[in-house]
Design a protein around this motif. Sequence first.
Motif, PDB file in Angstrom:
ATOM      1  N   TYR A  83       0.861  -1.182   0.000  1.00 36.27           N
ATOM      2  CA  TYR A  83       0.000   0.000   0.000  1.00 36.27           C
ATOM      3  C   TYR A  83       0.893   1.227   0.000  1.00 36.27           C
ATOM      4  O   TYR A  83       1.954   1.232   0.621  1.00 36.27           O
ATOM      5  N   MET A  84       0.448   2.258  -0.694  1.00 32.13           N
ATOM      6  CA  MET A  84       1.210   3.502  -0.803  1.00 32.13           C
ATOM      7  C   MET A  84       0.358   4.619  -0.207  1.00 32.13           C
ATOM      8  O   MET A  84      -0.810   4.763  -0.575  1.00 32.13           O
ATOM      9  N   TYR A  85       0.954   5.382   0.713  1.00 29.61           N
ATOM     10  CA  TYR A  85       0.217   6.438   1.399  1.00 29.61           C
ATOM     11  C   TYR A  85       0.855   7.792   1.123  1.00 29.61           C
ATOM     12  O   TYR A  85       2.038   7.997   1.397  1.00 29.61           O
ATOM     13  N   GLU A  86       0.066   8.693   0.595  1.00 30.76           N
ATOM     14  CA  GLU A  86       0.460  10.088   0.444  1.00 30.76           C
ATOM     15  C   GLU A  86      -0.140  10.838   1.625  1.00 30.76           C
ATOM     16  O   GLU A  86      -1.308  10.661   1.954  1.00 30.76           O
ATOM     17  N   VAL A  87       0.666  11.668   2.280  1.00 30.90           N
ATOM     18  CA  VAL A  87       0.207  12.403   3.457  1.00 30.90           C
ATOM     19  C   VAL A  87       0.129  13.887   3.141  1.00 30.90           C
ATOM     20  O   VAL A  87       1.087  14.467   2.625  1.00 30.90           O
ATOM     21  N   LYS A  88      -1.019  14.470   3.436  1.00 30.47           N
ATOM     22  CA  LYS A  88      -1.221  15.910   3.328  1.00 30.47           C
ATOM     23  C   LYS A  88      -1.593  16.420   4.714  1.00 30.47           C
ATOM     24  O   LYS A  88      -2.297  15.740   5.458  1.00 30.47           O
ATOM     25  N   ALA A  89      -1.120  17.598   5.052  1.00 29.22           N
ATOM     26  CA  ALA A  89      -1.398  18.153   6.382  1.00 29.22           C
ATOM     27  C   ALA A  89      -1.846  19.595   6.261  1.00 29.22           C
ATOM     28  O   ALA A  89      -1.465  20.308   5.331  1.00 29.22           O
ATOM     29  N   THR A  90      -2.658  20.000   7.207  1.00 25.77           N
ATOM     30  CA  THR A  90      -3.138  21.365   7.274  1.00 25.77           C
ATOM     31  C   THR A  90      -3.188  21.818   8.723  1.00 25.77           C
ATOM     32  O   THR A  90      -3.300  20.988   9.628  1.00 25.77           O
ATOM     33  N   GLN A  91      -3.102  23.104   8.943  1.00 26.74           N
ATOM     34  CA  GLN A  91      -3.191  23.644  10.295  1.00 26.74           C
ATOM     35  C   GLN A  91      -4.641  23.763  10.748  1.00 26.74           C
ATOM     36  O   GLN A  91      -4.903  23.883  11.938  1.00 26.74           O
ATOM     37  N   GLY A  93      -9.666  25.305 -10.367  1.00 29.19           N
ATOM     38  CA  GLY A  93      -8.804  26.175 -11.164  1.00 29.19           C
ATOM     39  C   GLY A  93      -8.052  25.482 -12.274  1.00 29.19           C
ATOM     40  O   GLY A  93      -7.031  25.974 -12.720  1.00 29.19           O
ATOM     41  N   GLY A  94      -8.527  24.329 -12.711  1.00 29.28           N
ATOM     42  CA  GLY A  94      -7.864  23.625 -13.798  1.00 29.28           C
ATOM     43  C   GLY A  94      -6.489  23.098 -13.423  1.00 29.28           C
ATOM     44  O   GLY A  94      -5.703  22.727 -14.267  1.00 29.28           O
ATOM     45  N   SER A  95      -6.186  23.065 -12.127  1.00 26.61           N
ATOM     46  CA  SER A  95      -4.877  22.574 -11.697  1.00 26.61           C
ATOM     47  C   SER A  95      -5.059  21.282 -10.916  1.00 26.61           C
ATOM     48  O   SER A  95      -6.107  20.652 -10.973  1.00 26.61           O
ATOM     49  N   LEU A  96      -4.067  20.928 -10.162  1.00 19.94           N
ATOM     50  CA  LEU A  96      -4.116  19.708  -9.368  1.00 19.94           C
ATOM     51  C   LEU A  96      -4.513  20.009  -7.929  1.00 19.94           C
ATOM     52  O   LEU A  96      -4.144  19.306  -7.009  1.00 19.94           O
ATOM     53  N   ARG A  97      -5.260  21.074  -7.741  1.00 19.00           N
ATOM     54  CA  ARG A  97      -5.765  21.451  -6.422  1.00 19.00           C
ATOM     55  C   ARG A  97      -7.163  20.861  -6.279  1.00 19.00           C
ATOM     56  O   ARG A  97      -7.994  20.991  -7.156  1.00 19.00           O
ATOM     57  N   PHE A  98      -7.421  20.193  -5.160  1.00 19.00           N
ATOM     58  CA  PHE A  98      -8.689  19.530  -4.942  1.00 19.00           C
ATOM     59  C   PHE A  98      -9.344  20.016  -3.663  1.00 19.00           C
ATOM     60  O   PHE A  98      -8.667  20.360  -2.698  1.00 19.00           O
ATOM     61  N   SER A  99     -10.645  19.990  -3.643  1.00 17.77           N
ATOM     62  CA  SER A  99     -11.431  20.171  -2.430  1.00 17.77           C
ATOM     63  C   SER A  99     -12.134  18.854  -2.178  1.00 17.77           C
ATOM     64  O   SER A  99     -12.516  18.161  -3.124  1.00 17.77           O
ATOM     65  N   TYR A 100     -12.333  18.506  -0.926  1.00 15.50           N
ATOM     66  CA  TYR A 100     -13.039  17.272  -0.614  1.00 15.50           C
ATOM     67  C   TYR A 100     -14.031  17.533   0.503  1.00 15.50           C
ATOM     68  O   TYR A 100     -13.955  18.528   1.202  1.00 15.50           O
ATOM     69  N   TRP A 101     -14.948  16.633   0.637  1.00 14.24           N
ATOM     70  CA  TRP A 101     -15.881  16.690   1.754  1.00 14.24           C
ATOM     71  C   TRP A 101     -16.086  15.272   2.255  1.00 14.24           C
ATOM     72  O   TRP A 101     -15.952  14.304   1.525  1.00 14.24           O
ATOM     73  N   ASP A 136      -9.047  22.787   9.512  1.00 15.05           N
ATOM     74  CA  ASP A 136      -9.960  21.666   9.325  1.00 15.05           C
ATOM     75  C   ASP A 136      -9.714  20.884   8.036  1.00 15.05           C
ATOM     76  O   ASP A 136     -10.296  19.838   7.839  1.00 15.05           O
ATOM     77  N   GLY A 137      -8.905  21.398   7.156  1.00 11.56           N
ATOM     78  CA  GLY A 137      -8.651  20.696   5.898  1.00 11.56           C
ATOM     79  C   GLY A 137      -9.653  21.115   4.855  1.00 11.56           C
ATOM     80  O   GLY A 137     -10.211  22.208   4.900  1.00 11.56           O
ATOM     81  N   GLY A 138      -9.870  20.253   3.901  1.00 10.64           N
ATOM     82  CA  GLY A 138     -10.808  20.540   2.842  1.00 10.64           C
ATOM     83  C   GLY A 138     -10.145  20.755   1.505  1.00 10.64           C
ATOM     84  O   GLY A 138     -10.730  20.478   0.470  1.00 10.64           O
ATOM     85  N   ARG A 139      -8.900  21.252   1.499  1.00 10.61           N
ATOM     86  CA  ARG A 139      -8.197  21.499   0.239  1.00 10.61           C
ATOM     87  C   ARG A 139      -6.775  20.967   0.317  1.00 10.61           C
ATOM     88  O   ARG A 139      -6.127  21.055   1.346  1.00 10.61           O
ATOM     89  N   PHE A 140      -6.306  20.471  -0.816  1.00  6.39           N
ATOM     90  CA  PHE A 140      -4.918  20.011  -0.912  1.00  6.39           C
ATOM     91  C   PHE A 140      -4.516  20.022  -2.375  1.00  6.39           C
ATOM     92  O   PHE A 140      -5.360  20.097  -3.263  1.00  6.39           O
ATOM     93  N   GLU A 141      -3.232  19.955  -2.612  1.00  3.34           N
ATOM     94  CA  GLU A 141      -2.702  19.880  -3.972  1.00  3.34           C
ATOM     95  C   GLU A 141      -1.929  18.582  -4.134  1.00  3.34           C
ATOM     96  O   GLU A 141      -1.271  18.125  -3.200  1.00  3.34           O
ATOM     97  N   LEU A 142      -2.007  18.019  -5.318  1.00  3.20           N
ATOM     98  CA  LEU A 142      -1.222  16.843  -5.662  1.00  3.20           C
ATOM     99  C   LEU A 142      -0.188  17.251  -6.700  1.00  3.20           C
ATOM    100  O   LEU A 142      -0.519  17.918  -7.681  1.00  3.20           O
ATOM    101  N   GLY A 143       1.045  16.844  -6.463  1.00  2.00           N
ATOM    102  CA  GLY A 143       2.107  17.086  -7.421  1.00  2.00           C
ATOM    103  C   GLY A 143       2.026  16.099  -8.579  1.00  2.00           C
ATOM    104  O   GLY A 143       1.261  15.130  -8.557  1.00  2.00           O
ATOM    105  N   GLU A 144       2.839  16.324  -9.579  1.00  2.00           N
ATOM    106  CA  GLU A 144       2.818  15.499 -10.785  1.00  2.00           C
ATOM    107  C   GLU A 144       3.056  14.018 -10.481  1.00  2.00           C
ATOM    108  O   GLU A 144       2.344  13.149 -10.988  1.00  2.00           O
ATOM    109  N   SER A 145       4.046  13.716  -9.642  1.00  2.33           N
ATOM    110  CA  SER A 145       4.331  12.306  -9.338  1.00  2.33           C
ATOM    111  C   SER A 145       3.203  11.683  -8.506  1.00  2.33           C
ATOM    112  O   SER A 145       2.904  10.494  -8.663  1.00  2.33           O
ATOM    113  N   GLU A 146       2.552  12.474  -7.666  1.00  2.00           N
ATOM    114  CA  GLU A 146       1.433  11.969  -6.860  1.00  2.00           C
ATOM    115  C   GLU A 146       0.228  11.645  -7.745  1.00  2.00           C
ATOM    116  O   GLU A 146      -0.414  10.605  -7.569  1.00  2.00           O
TER     117      GLU A 146
END
Length: 114
Positions: free
Chosen positions: A37-45, A105-113, A47-57
């Motif tokens: 299993y492969m885990y990508e970790v994103k962190a925020t100061q 924004g047409g980029s690799l930025r995502f919002s989640y719920w 509640d979260g809700g938004r993150f960006e994924l890089g090209e390799s991710e």
Amino acid sequence: MDATSWVSTNRRKAFPGPPGDDGLGYDFRIGSGRRPYMYEVKATQGDGGRFELGESEVRAARQHAGNERWRLLMVTHALTPDRMSIRMLPSPYAKRGHGRYREEGGSLRFSYWL
């Protein structure tokens, strides 16, 4: 799981040895053999809700969308230990992730719920 499970370059902040590789598309590899299993970790100061994924991710998430072995861990309130929370989210590209994210924004930025 041991120190070698942490495969990103951030591992050198905690462990000696190999410097890690940010080109893999994930931060941790858990399990042995051909199907870890492969885990990508994103962190925020907050509640979260938004993150960006890089090209390799994005590449790794898309490659493993069918087998759901690429996972996303979201750490909220990362700098506030008494409020910190870790949630495992499905890949935006996996079947379970469909409809849970919005590309922004047409980029690799995502919002989640949840």
